[in-house]
Design an enzyme around this catalytic site. Structure first.
Site, PDB file in Angstrom:
ATOM      1  CG  HIS A 188      28.611  -8.179   7.733  1.00 41.20           C
ATOM      2  ND1 HIS A 188      29.357  -7.130   8.215  1.00 41.20           N
ATOM      3  CD2 HIS A 188      28.250  -7.850   6.475  1.00 41.20           C
ATOM      4  CE1 HIS A 188      29.456  -6.218   7.278  1.00 41.20           C
ATOM      5  NE2 HIS A 188      28.796  -6.624   6.215  1.00 41.20           N
ATOM      6  CD  GLU A 429      -5.898   9.488  -3.071  1.00 35.77           C
ATOM      7  OE1 GLU A 429      -6.073   8.357  -2.593  1.00 35.77           O
ATOM      8  OE2 GLU A 429      -5.096  10.306  -2.578  1.00 35.77           O
ATOM      9  CG  ASP A 453      -9.255   7.494  -0.684  1.00 40.90           C
ATOM     10  OD1 ASP A 453     -10.194   7.271   0.107  1.00 40.90           O
ATOM     11  OD2 ASP A 453      -8.087   7.684  -0.318  1.00 40.90           O
ATOM     12  CB  CYS A 500      -0.492   2.802  -5.802  1.00 41.41           C
ATOM     13  SG  CYS A 500      -1.309   4.339  -5.378  1.00 41.41           S
TER      14      CYS A 500
HETATM   15  C1  PEP Z   1      -6.000   4.669  -2.470  1.00 39.81           C
HETATM   16  O1  PEP Z   1      -6.791   5.500  -2.037  1.00 39.81           O
HETATM   17  O2  PEP Z   1      -6.278   3.837  -3.343  1.00 39.81           O
HETATM   18  C2  PEP Z   1      -4.638   4.598  -1.915  1.00 39.81           C
HETATM   19  C3  PEP Z   1      -3.719   3.841  -2.458  1.00 39.81           C
HETATM   20  O3  PEP Z   1      -4.358   5.300  -0.813  1.00 39.81           O
HETATM   21  P1  PEP Z   1      -4.876   4.932   0.657  1.00 39.81           P
HETATM   22  O4  PEP Z   1      -5.440   3.542   0.611  1.00 39.81           O
HETATM   23  O5  PEP Z   1      -3.703   5.054   1.547  1.00 39.81           O
HETATM   24  O6  PEP Z   1      -5.906   5.970   0.902  1.00 39.81           O
HETATM   25 MG    MG Z   2      -6.181   7.188  -0.858  1.00 41.91          MG
END
Ligand code: PEP
Ligand code: MG
Length: 555
Positions: A188, A429, A453, A500
């Site tokens: 803790h 992607e 990608d 992402c």
């Molecule tokens: C991407 O390709 O945008 C992605 C988030 O995956 P990574 O960068 O791990 O290939």
């Molecule tokens: Mg990727």
């Protein structure tokens, strides 16, 4: 300059003089008493006083570290009502005729030992709490006041170990950081240090007593402390500390606020992580969830193919800590730049276009099933989303889903609990996925655009090749059009759509993405709050600002 290393509890920098904190030393008499009644009364008085102190510490901890962290003091107060414990102490007084302080030390000490011998690390860590309360009772009986041990100057406190009650009693305005020789990351004290936002090192090896009063830098990022640092190091880490403070000020201003534009459109801002050790950053930066857990780092950090159990533990830790926030775990995306010896993958002429990600998983079904079973088992501990990478066809998505269903059936037969509200999605992607988004959307709950990608494959620019930098337009209209097409296709079929890849954190594209209708942006943890600030400055009811990017071809 001297350097000592330990385990970092919080990424951050503390700069200041070291203060070696020494617990008071006292001797407890072993002499027996004739009449146990006064000793019983003394113990009872001390018990009630310490219980009252724990309530005060609870209030103090709520204010400085929040309710969750403060709960330990309620546990302490309850411990002082525990019949087994009280009977054990009282019997040492009555049957063995020992003093109240002797009996308290023995009674609490025996219970602490019992916790220490348990298998579960959680209960092992509770042993320190029992000792903490026992010490408080003994100090109360001996009339020892521990509040003045901190000195008068702000300092980095170095101690053998710190009990939770010692930690919360410390004057925060005099506390720059904490270093202990002992301690566990589950204790803790560590939890309190984290929630008080104090850089802290535990299990620090190589501390020397003559450091008292010397200038030091506690570098939580590199898990070490530099004593009498060189001027260059002092300058560079002071700059880093100032950068952290600016981010911290932003955090205070925006923490708990919504990611809502001026005209009222709200989107989710999630964080990208590589494993359980990044969870602190998700919380510290107030991300609403995890939009991309790159699970391949669990594989990359392992010398051997991680077992189902090892993976389960890693996923469970993240899900459990962040619940009820959503955590989207991407299945293993090995290959291309991410290679692992134990996978024995052949060398390829074009690895980015080669045997990678879901292509490996669908070809090595046992390997894939180990991960899917671990994910499904972990789903019972939080709010899980599963995402398949590098998808180019409907066939692949269906196959992934079939194997997932097979794992679900197996676990059901084994009587293992699995959540029935797991969202399943894919990374968009590849240009193929973007162009087939209408069909793919009918198979999944969400899309997450992997713009890293997607850009590489759309522009035929190897993302690893620095020489191609002059040819790279990260805002290329072709990529922006694919993003728009994907969002529209997803929405036509009730699929939510996020981003992402790194583009999600580009503030010059935030308005563009919002106008396209994006539902979620998942970015590195440090970008969460700057992005929140950006979103809150945008008004979609007004004509598009100069920031908005066109998807029309550039000259
Ligand atoms: C991407 O390709 O945008 C992605 C988030 O995956 P990574 O960068 O791990 O290939
Ligand atoms: Mg990727």
């Amino acid at each position: 300059m001297q350097v000592a290393t330990g385990i970092s509890i919080l990424n951050g920098i503390a700069i200041g003089k070291i203060r070696i904190f020494k617990a008071p030393e006292y001797k407890i008499s072993e002499e027996l008493v004739d009449d146990p009644i006064p000793e019983l009364n003394r113990f009872e008085k001390a018990r009630l006083k310490v219980q009252e102190q724990q309530h005060v510490l609870y209030e103090k901890a709520v204010a400085s570290a929040g309710e969750d962290s403060a709960a330990i003091f309620e546990f302490h107060a309850d411990m002082l009502d525990d019949d087994d414990l009280l009977d054990a102490v009282k019997s040492i007084i009555v049957d063995q005729k020992h003093t109240a302080e002797y009996a308290a030390r023995q009674g609490f000490g025996n219970m602490a030992q019992m916790f220490k011998e348990m298998d579960d690390p959680y209960f092992q860590a509770r042993s320190a709490d029992v000792i903490d309360v026992g010490n408080a009772v003994v100090e109360c009986l001996l009339g020892i006041d521990t509040t003045s041990l901190q000195g008068t100057e702000p300092s980095i406190l170095v101690a053998e170990d710190l009990a939770p009650s010692q930690t919360v009693k410390l004057d925060k305005s005099l506390l720059l950081g904490i270093i202990t020789r002992e301690g566990s990351s589950n204790s803790h004290t560590a939890i309190l240090a984290r929630s008080m936002n104090l850089p802290a090192l535990i299990q620090c090896k190589g501390i020397e007593d003559n450091w008292d009063g010397k200038l030091a830098i506690l570098d939580g990022y590199n898990s070490c402390v530099y004593v009498e640092p060189t001027p260059d190091l002092l300058a560079s880490l002071t700059a880093k500390q100032q950068e952290d403070r600016r981010a911290e000020a932003l955090l205070q201003e925006l923490k708990g606020k919504k990611n809502t534009t001026i005209d009222g459109k709200t989107i989710k801002v999630y964080a990208n992580i590589g494993g359980p050790s990044d969870v602190g950053a998700v919380q510290a930066n107030d991300a609403e969830g995890v939009g991309l857990f790159r699970s391949e780092f669990v594989y990359l950090n392992s010398r051997e193919d991680p077992t189902e159990e090892e993976q389960f533990q890693a996923y469970k830790r993240v899900l459990e800590t962040l619940a009820p926030k959503q955590v989207i775990i991407r299945t293993c995306d090995i290959g291309a730049d991410k290679t692992i010896d134990y996978m024995h993958l052949d060398k390829e002429a074009n690895p980015a276009l080669g045997f990678r990600a879901v292509r490996i998983c669908l070809s090595r079904k046992d390997f894939f099933k180990r991960q899917l079973r671990a994910l499904l088992r972990a789903s019972a501990y939080g709010n899980l989303g599963i995402m398949f990478p590098m998808i180019i066809s409907l066939r692949e998505v269906r196959e992934c889903k079939e194997i997932l269903a097979e794992c679900r059936r197996e676990l059901a037969n084994e009587g293992v609990k699995v959540s029935d509200s797991i969202q399943v999605g894919i990374m968009v992607e590849t240009p193929a996925a973007a162009l087939c988004a209408d069909e793919l959307a009918q198979e999944v709950d969400f899309f997450s655009l992997g713009t890293n990608d997607l850009t590489q494959y759309t522009l035929a620019i190897d993302r690893q090749n620095a020489r191609l930098e002059p040819f790279l337009d990260t805002h290329h209209p072709a990529v922006l059009r694919e993003i728009q097409m994907t969002i529209e296709a997803g929405h036509r079929h009730g699929c939510w759509v996020g981003i992402c890849g790194e583009l999600g954190a580009d503030p010059t594209l935030t308005e563009t993405f919002l106008r396209m209708g994006v539902d979620e942006l998942s970015v590195n943890a440090k970008s969460v709050l700057p992005l929140r600030k950006k979103i809150r400055s945008i008004d979609l009811s007004k004509p598009a600002s100069a920031d908005t990017q066109s998807t029309a071809p550039k000259a």
